[in-house]
Design an enzyme around this catalytic site. Structure first.
Site, PDB file in Angstrom:
ATOM      1  N   ARG A 146      21.272  -2.387 -29.286  1.00 36.96           N
ATOM      2  CA  ARG A 146      22.599  -2.207 -28.482  1.00 36.96           C
ATOM      3  C   ARG A 146      23.410  -0.927 -28.601  1.00 36.96           C
ATOM      4  O   ARG A 146      23.378  -0.385 -29.950  1.00 36.96           O
ATOM      5  CB  ARG A 146      23.376  -3.362 -29.017  1.00 36.96           C
ATOM      6  CG  ARG A 146      23.853  -3.279 -30.480  1.00 36.96           C
ATOM      7  CD  ARG A 146      24.826  -4.317 -31.008  1.00 36.96           C
ATOM      8  NE  ARG A 146      25.316  -4.354 -32.246  1.00 36.96           N
ATOM      9  CZ  ARG A 146      25.573  -3.475 -33.304  1.00 36.96           C
ATOM     10  NH1 ARG A 146      26.482  -2.537 -32.547  1.00 36.96           N
ATOM     11  NH2 ARG A 146      25.800  -3.817 -34.765  1.00 36.96           N
TER      12      ARG A 146
ATOM     13  N   HIS B  29      29.089  -3.704 -32.278  1.00 37.03           N
ATOM     14  CA  HIS B  29      29.012  -5.217 -32.284  1.00 37.03           C
ATOM     15  C   HIS B  29      29.459  -5.958 -31.392  1.00 37.03           C
ATOM     16  O   HIS B  29      29.157  -6.735 -30.741  1.00 37.03           O
ATOM     17  CB  HIS B  29      28.801  -5.465 -33.911  1.00 37.03           C
ATOM     18  CG  HIS B  29      28.620  -7.134 -33.944  1.00 37.03           C
ATOM     19  ND1 HIS B  29      27.397  -7.853 -33.691  1.00 37.03           N
ATOM     20  CD2 HIS B  29      29.419  -8.220 -34.121  1.00 37.03           C
ATOM     21  CE1 HIS B  29      27.510  -8.956 -33.833  1.00 37.03           C
ATOM     22  NE2 HIS B  29      28.599  -9.277 -34.325  1.00 37.03           N
TER      23      HIS B  29
ATOM     24  N   TYR C 241      27.645   3.085 -39.891  1.00 37.02           N
ATOM     25  CA  TYR C 241      26.039   2.464 -40.358  1.00 37.02           C
ATOM     26  C   TYR C 241      24.900   2.775 -39.703  1.00 37.02           C
ATOM     27  O   TYR C 241      24.050   2.334 -39.829  1.00 37.02           O
ATOM     28  CB  TYR C 241      26.212   1.161 -40.573  1.00 37.02           C
ATOM     29  CG  TYR C 241      26.801   0.308 -39.080  1.00 37.02           C
ATOM     30  CD1 TYR C 241      25.595   0.090 -38.315  1.00 37.02           C
ATOM     31  CD2 TYR C 241      28.168  -0.140 -38.935  1.00 37.02           C
ATOM     32  CE1 TYR C 241      26.060  -0.745 -37.086  1.00 37.02           C
ATOM     33  CE2 TYR C 241      28.286  -0.819 -37.694  1.00 37.02           C
ATOM     34  CZ  TYR C 241      27.131  -1.127 -36.620  1.00 37.02           C
ATOM     35  OH  TYR C 241      27.792  -1.762 -35.668  1.00 37.02           O
TER      36      TYR C 241
END
Length: 371
Positions: A270, A274, A284
């Protein structure tokens, strides 16, 4: 006396290597859009290939506009989909109208292509109950918010399909994080035990919100988890639309022929966060990793393939883009004009007979809403 060297009962290294050999990534198109697996090419006409590309382009524009609408406060919950078009749209393209779709919260595009009006998808994002009132001829459940819960539901729906003797399947989606949930194992095990016509897709986009897939499981692939349930498993290049289509189509054929469920792991990525609810992927994910996956963009890869065949060009793509923009404009206008959801609507939809402890509140809100 020297101690005897005890021979290990299990050769762990050999065992793991043997398992890994069986789950090599299935691919048809390489990153340059070149066919590298001619024998696996699906039987699709030029018109079907163009339609698949049109839907992928449309979905990318829908994602871009949905992010903008969310930032403007005109949508509620939204999980970006850019980068996962091949995994989502090509898998759905392999289905039939009568098949039952049980999506996760990132899988609204599949619902739209399965028959959900676009304005209702926007209402769903806003939390409006009409967003979940699907057309009667649309076989689907609402996007599941509970991680992995749709896997158990899919096993049940698929068993119902089998008991009715219908020639259709139930398909579901989750992410790599969902594959760490108990519902994931329960769903594939139940469906396997009853040979239910189900297709379980894990869209491995590398990060369950923010946890790298390598820290979620010691298994080298998610696809190999199918072995424990006694069902077929396959790992697919999730940025390759043709590979995803071929894998899902074959799984569907096995299912309707009474051969039971299949677990499909699609390796994808993606590009966005999120969800739009404050997630920051730069905390991250390394920029180098993002750049590497951008080179694998499913739209770019499929576009190169179609252009080489002489069936896609800039004019075709612009038509798809403009159609998406026009549809989105009309749909958001219709969503804006739709009657606002009231507190009493929520209560009436929840209860056939109002509990005594809520009756007083109901009367208070009825009075407020009548003014």
């Amino acid at each position: 006396m020297a101690a005897k060297t005890k021979k290990a009962i299990v050769d762990v290294k050999k065992q793991f290597e043997k398992i890994a050999e069986q789950f090599q990534t299935f691919q048809i198109l390489n990153e340059e859009g070149e066919v590298v697996n001619e024998a696996a090419m699906p039987d699709l006409t030029d018109d079907q290939l163009k339609e698949l590309m049109r839907r992928m382009v449309y979905t990318r524009i829908l994602d871009q506009r949905s992010i903008s609408l969310n930032r403007q406060g005109r949508l509620g919950f939204y999980a970006p989909t850019a980068g996962q078009e091949a995994s989502q749209i090509a898998s759905h393209f392999a289905l039939e109208k009568e098949d039952f779709v049980l999506p996760g919260y990132r899988d609204v595009p599949q619902l739209i292509w399965h028959g959900l009006p676009l304005y209702q998808a926007f209402l769903f994002s806003r939390g409006h109950f009409h967003g979940n009132q699907f057309p009667e001829d649309m076989n689907a459940l609402s996007p599941q918010i509970i991680i992995g819960a749709q896997y158990v539901q899919t096993a049940g729906v698929a068993l119902g399909i089998k008991k009715r003797g219908e020639k259709s399947v139930a398909i579901t989606y989750t992410g790599d994080g969902g594959a760490s949930q108990g519902d994931f194992y329960e769903g594939i095990n139940f469906a396997g035990a009853f040979k239910a016509p189900a297709i379980f897709i894990v869209q491995n986009n590398r990060f369950a919100i923010s946890t790298p897939v390598e820290k979620q499981s010691a298994a080298r692939t998610i696809a190999q988890k199918a072995v424990a349930a006694g069902i077929p498993g396959i790992q697919v290049d999730g940025m390759d639309a043709l590979a995803v289509y071929a894998a899902v189509r074959e799984a569907r054929e096995r299912a309707v022929n009474g051969e039971g469920p299949t677990l499909i792991e699609t390796l994808t990525f993606r590009y966005g966060p999120h969800t739009m609810a404050g997630d920051d992927p730069t905390r991250y994910r390394a920029k180098e990793e993002e750049n590497e996956w951008e080179k694998k963009d499913p739209l770019v890869r499929f576009r190169k393939f179609l252009e080489a065949k002489g069936i896609w060009n800039e004019e075709e793509e612009n038509k798809a883009i403009e159609q998406a923009k026009e549809d989105i404009k009309e749909a958001i206008k219709k969503a804006d004009e739709y009657p606002k959801q009231k507190v009493t609507d929520l209560m009436n939809n929840m209860y056939e007979t109002m509990p005594y402890n809520l009756q007083e509140q109901y009367e208070i809100y009825t009075e407020k809403e009548s003014k």
